[in-house]
Design a protein around this motif. Structure first.
Motif, PDB file in Angstrom:
ATOM      1  N   PRO A 188       0.840  -1.210   0.000  1.00  0.00           N
ATOM      2  CA  PRO A 188       0.000   0.000   0.000  1.00  0.00           C
ATOM      3  C   PRO A 188       0.874   1.258   0.000  1.00  0.00           C
ATOM      4  CG  PRO A 188      -0.738  -1.565   1.676  1.00  0.00           C
ATOM      5  CD  PRO A 188       0.572  -2.084   1.137  1.00  0.00           C
ATOM      6  N   PRO A 189       0.438   2.317  -0.726  1.00  0.00           N
ATOM      7  CA  PRO A 189       1.233   3.555  -0.780  1.00  0.00           C
ATOM      8  C   PRO A 189       1.597   4.075   0.608  1.00  0.00           C
ATOM      9  CG  PRO A 189      -0.550   3.646  -2.377  1.00  0.00           C
ATOM     10  CD  PRO A 189      -0.750   2.382  -1.593  1.00  0.00           C
ATOM     11  N   ALA A 190       0.682   3.981   1.560  1.00  0.00           N
ATOM     12  CA  ALA A 190       0.979   4.484   2.910  1.00  0.00           C
ATOM     13  C   ALA A 190       2.121   3.685   3.536  1.00  0.00           C
ATOM     14  CB  ALA A 190      -0.267   4.397   3.797  1.00  0.00           C
ATOM     15  N   ARG A 193       5.344   4.893   2.031  1.00  0.00           N
ATOM     16  CA  ARG A 193       5.738   6.169   2.640  1.00  0.00           C
ATOM     17  C   ARG A 193       6.319   5.944   4.042  1.00  0.00           C
ATOM     18  NH1 ARG A 193       1.236   8.009  -0.469  1.00  0.00           N
ATOM     19  NH2 ARG A 193      -0.270   7.607   1.194  1.00  0.00           N
ATOM     20  N   ALA A 194       5.708   5.011   4.773  1.00  0.00           N
ATOM     21  CA  ALA A 194       6.217   4.714   6.120  1.00  0.00           C
ATOM     22  C   ALA A 194       7.611   4.084   6.039  1.00  0.00           C
ATOM     23  CB  ALA A 194       5.248   3.779   6.843  1.00  0.00           C
ATOM     24  N   LEU A 195       7.846   3.243   5.030  1.00  0.00           N
ATOM     25  CA  LEU A 195       9.179   2.648   4.865  1.00  0.00           C
ATOM     26  C   LEU A 195      10.218   3.742   4.595  1.00  0.00           C
ATOM     27  CD1 LEU A 195       8.509  -0.556   2.712  1.00  0.00           C
ATOM     28  CD2 LEU A 195       9.236  -0.459   5.115  1.00  0.00           C
ATOM     29  N   ARG A 196       9.829   4.712   3.766  1.00  0.00           N
ATOM     30  CA  ARG A 196      10.735   5.831   3.485  1.00  0.00           C
ATOM     31  C   ARG A 196      11.072   6.569   4.784  1.00  0.00           C
ATOM     32  NH1 ARG A 196      14.624   7.240   0.181  1.00  0.00           N
ATOM     33  NH2 ARG A 196      15.522   7.151   2.246  1.00  0.00           N
ATOM     34  N   ASP A 201      14.612   8.006   9.293  1.00  0.00           N
ATOM     35  CA  ASP A 201      14.823   8.104  10.740  1.00  0.00           C
ATOM     36  C   ASP A 201      16.042   7.314  11.202  1.00  0.00           C
ATOM     37  OD1 ASP A 201      12.564   9.628  10.802  1.00  0.00           O
ATOM     38  OD2 ASP A 201      11.239   8.058  11.588  1.00  0.00           O
ATOM     39  N   ASN A 202      16.383   6.263  10.454  1.00  0.00           N
ATOM     40  CA  ASN A 202      17.459   5.369  10.909  1.00  0.00           C
ATOM     41  C   ASN A 202      18.683   5.391   9.998  1.00  0.00           C
ATOM     42  OD1 ASN A 202      16.174   3.676  13.277  1.00  0.00           O
ATOM     43  ND2 ASN A 202      14.593   3.911  11.707  1.00  0.00           N
ATOM     44  N   ASP A 203      18.734   6.391   9.102  1.00  0.00           N
ATOM     45  CA  ASP A 203      19.872   6.510   8.186  1.00  0.00           C
ATOM     46  C   ASP A 203      20.069   5.218   7.376  1.00  0.00           C
ATOM     47  OD1 ASP A 203      22.177   7.446   6.924  1.00  0.00           O
ATOM     48  OD2 ASP A 203      23.480   6.737   8.530  1.00  0.00           O
TER      49      ASP A 203
END
Ligand SMILES: *Cc1c(COP(=O)(O)O)cnc(C)c1O
Length: 390
Positions: A188-190, A193-196, A201-203
């Motif tokens: 899912p697109p959301a 986006r969360a993976l991005r 956040d974790n470099d």
């Protein structure tokens, strides 16, 4: 070697969405050589590009500049998030380059301990030793010695599991925006986006495998565009060569900072023949309106397939996919369905999760979609009659 379970069929030539068998039978090709023949068979512009290049020079090696490759790389970068491109000959090689690039990035920046990639269940990344480890499918890994280390697999789309899998050795996340072999399952697109965000956040590097989804297959030039996020690294192959063996690893300059002279290479990768065809594929796919038409045909196909599912509820469960990467989830073994469709002279490709993929060339017309649906109806009806007689 008998590593392929081949159908007893041989084709003599192809025209657009059609393949003509040795006995003259015409098959409607909704498999596209597993999403490879993006522009169908014998596309005049591709034939012309290959012939012209064949008469000039085939191969010079990467000891020299290759202007066609410089042009193709520049065009791919202009059309994407990327700054740099490495050319190779297959999907697995594009993934190998992506995996090596991710590891080298951290080594180059003083963190050689960060070499692990988080991957997802159901993934398919190729058949080399590293890519079978990345894909994580036991049936491909077994019998080939110790599994290549460096891949941590989590359930499909499970963001909490991704976060939990991140450790001091993690370099990035490797994901297909839409799993092809895994059963035509879209992230899912959301979730993309969360993976991005998790990567930011974790470099971590976000590496997308668009070997199957790239170059227009889903109605966008690249499938990650549906979510609005950009990756750091992308593997391409299949459609980008339109049938000529060609793969590519695209990356931002920063992600690729460790890829300096001598650290990676390929003898055949990016040779003039492949580059001529790759440029010719882009000529067509980047034409105004081409991708919009893929979206339109994809939507139409999905609507028509939904009707087919409704009228064959004992055989089919649902229709899924994006653009012209569509799948029918089956209630009987997908091999039986694909076999019945082949008997009706409609070519499809199986996938995981008991799915049959319908992945026509991107140049498919509405009339050909209708023809496919009528062959689907014929094949499925035969299958129903057969099971009723048993
Ligand atoms: C086909 C595929 C590969 C492997 O490509 P090869 O050219 O067979 O090595 C990798 N990833 C995905 C998503 C694919 O569909």
């Amino acid at each position: 070697m008998p590593v392929f379970a081949r159908a007893p069929l041989a084709f003599e030539r192809g025209e657009g969405c059609w393949l003509i068998a040795e006995n003259g039978d015409r098959y409607l090709d909704f498999g596209s050589g597993v999403a490879v023949n993006a522009l169908g068979h014998a596309h005049p512009h591709l034939v012309e590009a290959l012939k012209t290049q064949a008469e000039a020079v085939w191969h010079v090696s990467n000891l020299y500049r290759i202007p066609g490759g410089e042009r193709l790389a520049q065009r791919l970068c202009e059309a994407s998030f990327a700054d740099v491109v490495f050319f190779c000959n297959s999907g697995a090689e594009a993934l190998e380059a992506s995996i090596k690039l991710a590891r080298k990035h951290f080594a180059h920046n003083g963190q050689p301990e960060r070499y692990r990639l988080i991957t997802f269940e159901g993934a398919f990344h190729g058949r080399t030793l590293a890519t079978i480890a990345a894909g994580g499918q036991q049936k491909y890994i077994e019998g080939f010695g110790p599994k290549v280390d460096g891949f941590d697999q989590v359930p499909f789309g499970d963001l909490e599991a991704v976060k939990a899998a991140i450790g001091p050795e993690t370099a990035g996340v490797l994901v297909e925006p839409l799993q092809g072999e895994g059963g035509v399952r879209a992230v899912p697109p959301a979730t993309m986006r969360a993976l991005r965000q998790i990567c930011d956040d974790n470099d971590l590097l976000l590496v997308v495998d668009e070997v199957q989804t790239g170059v227009g297959r889903t109605g966008k030039l690249f499938a990650h565009e549906h979510s609005g996020v950009t990756p750091d690294v992308m593997a391409l192959a299949k459609g980008i060569g339109g049938g000529f063996p060609l793969g590519a690893c695209l990356a931002t300059r920063e992600a690729a900072d460790g890829m300096t002279a001598g650290v990676h290479g390929s003898t055949f990768g990016g040779n003039p023949l492949a580059m001529a065809v790759g440029n010719a594929v882009l000529d067509v796919v980047l034409e105004p309106g081409f991708l919009e038409n893929v979206s339109r045909m994809g939507l139409l196909l999905k609507q028509k397939l939904a009707g087919v599912v409704d009228s064959h509820p004992d055989l089919l469960a649902d229709v899924r996919g994006e653009g012209l990467l569509t799948g029918l989830k089956c209630r009987v073994p997908n091999t039986e369905v694909a076999g019945a469709l082949r008997d009706a002279k409609l070519l499809t490709v199986g996938a995981g999760d008991n799915v049959v993929r319908l992945i026509p060339p991107l140049i498919v017309t509405e009339a050909e979609l209708d023809e496919a649906v009528s062959r689907l109806e014929a094949g499925l009806s035969k299958l129903e009659q057969r099971s009723a007689a048993e």
